[in-house]
Design a protein around this motif. Sequence first.
Motif, PDB file in Angstrom:
ATOM      1  N   UNK A  98      29.171  14.930  38.456  1.00  0.00           N
ATOM      2  CA  UNK A  98      28.779  16.038  37.593  1.00  0.00           C
ATOM      3  C   UNK A  98      27.861  16.955  38.388  1.00  0.00           C
ATOM      4  N   UNK A  99      28.039  18.241  38.213  1.00  0.00           N
ATOM      5  CA  UNK A  99      27.226  19.197  38.951  1.00  0.00           C
ATOM      6  C   UNK A  99      25.822  19.249  38.371  1.00  0.00           C
ATOM      7  N   UNK A 100      24.842  18.905  39.214  1.00  0.00           N
ATOM      8  CA  UNK A 100      23.438  19.001  38.806  1.00  0.00           C
ATOM      9  C   UNK A 100      23.003  20.456  38.846  1.00  0.00           C
ATOM     10  N   UNK A 101      23.256  21.083  39.970  1.00  0.00           N
ATOM     11  CA  UNK A 101      22.992  22.516  40.086  1.00  0.00           C
ATOM     12  C   UNK A 101      23.831  23.112  41.186  1.00  0.00           C
ATOM     13  N   UNK A 102      23.983  24.422  41.095  1.00  0.00           N
ATOM     14  CA  UNK A 102      24.727  25.187  42.080  1.00  0.00           C
ATOM     15  C   UNK A 102      23.905  26.430  42.386  1.00  0.00           C
ATOM     16  N   UNK A 103      23.698  26.689  43.664  1.00  0.00           N
ATOM     17  CA  UNK A 103      22.984  27.893  44.063  1.00  0.00           C
ATOM     18  C   UNK A 103      23.817  28.625  45.106  1.00  0.00           C
ATOM     19  N   UNK A 104      23.947  29.927  44.904  1.00  0.00           N
ATOM     20  CA  UNK A 104      24.671  30.749  45.869  1.00  0.00           C
ATOM     21  C   UNK A 104      23.776  31.919  46.256  1.00  0.00           C
ATOM     22  N   UNK A 105      23.571  32.057  47.548  1.00  0.00           N
ATOM     23  CA  UNK A 105      22.723  33.113  48.091  1.00  0.00           C
ATOM     24  C   UNK A 105      23.560  33.957  49.037  1.00  0.00           C
ATOM     25  N   UNK A 106      23.483  35.266  48.849  1.00  0.00           N
ATOM     26  CA  UNK A 106      24.118  36.183  49.791  1.00  0.00           C
ATOM     27  C   UNK A 106      22.981  36.972  50.440  1.00  0.00           C
ATOM     28  N   UNK A 107      22.627  36.555  51.649  1.00  0.00           N
ATOM     29  CA  UNK A 107      21.558  37.199  52.419  1.00  0.00           C
ATOM     30  C   UNK A 107      22.211  38.170  53.382  1.00  0.00           C
ATOM     31  N   UNK A 108      21.766  39.405  53.369  1.00  0.00           N
ATOM     32  CA  UNK A 108      22.414  40.424  54.194  1.00  0.00           C
ATOM     33  C   UNK A 108      21.407  41.102  55.105  1.00  0.00           C
ATOM     34  N   UNK A 109      21.957  41.761  56.106  1.00  0.00           N
ATOM     35  CA  UNK A 109      21.119  42.511  57.023  1.00  0.00           C
ATOM     36  C   UNK A 109      21.883  43.678  57.597  1.00  0.00           C
ATOM     37  N   UNK A 110      21.142  44.705  57.950  1.00  0.00           N
ATOM     38  CA  UNK A 110      21.718  45.847  58.655  1.00  0.00           C
ATOM     39  C   UNK A 110      21.312  45.733  60.110  1.00  0.00           C
ATOM     40  N   UNK A 111      22.298  45.815  61.001  1.00  0.00           N
ATOM     41  CA  UNK A 111      22.064  45.647  62.426  1.00  0.00           C
ATOM     42  C   UNK A 111      22.642  46.837  63.183  1.00  0.00           C
ATOM     43  N   UNK A 112      21.806  47.427  64.020  1.00  0.00           N
ATOM     44  CA  UNK A 112      22.261  48.508  64.895  1.00  0.00           C
ATOM     45  C   UNK A 112      22.672  47.868  66.216  1.00  0.00           C
ATOM     46  N   UNK A 113      23.939  48.020  66.562  1.00  0.00           N
ATOM     47  CA  UNK A 113      24.474  47.410  67.780  1.00  0.00           C
ATOM     48  C   UNK A 113      25.203  48.487  68.563  1.00  0.00           C
TER      49      UNK A 113
END
Length: 165
Positions: free
Chosen positions: A79-94
């Motif tokens: 049984x699922x106790x908990x679910x966490x989804x994180x979308x961490x983003x960044x802007x990169x100059x390359x």
Amino acid sequence: MAEEQNGAAANAEAPKVQFAMQRIYLKDLSFETPMGAEIFKKQWKPQVNQELNTKTDKIDEDLYEVALTLTITVSLEDETAFLVEVKQAGLFAIKGLEGQQLAQALNTACPQILFPYAREVVDNVVTKGSFPALMLPPINFDALFAAALNQAQQQAEGKTEGAEA
């Protein structure tokens, strides 16, 4: 003297590589406890499943958004106790990288920078959900990228062999 001038000319002709982080931001966050308070009556012997994904979008000529999605599903007795989804983003100059070098920077260096931020968000939201902190181990993005390239090469070779048969 002539050697110095030749060296300076060669340096002037070589494209200058630039890699700069412009901004890091939390793009999306989801936390679910499907069982509600019932989960706290169970003995805590969790099974942790971690999924990782990256997505890159070209924003401007030399500006890229890299989004690292980290999904953690913690289960107790199927049984699922908990679910966490994180979308961490960044802007990169390359600038000054192309082809394989650019792909490697976008798929290894950028996620390597983003991962500690995503890990911190996961830890923070899990503890606020009244669960024990998850100490997610570091990830070797270079090894993951190399494995993905190797797998793609093997698949390409398999298709070539199938086409010749």
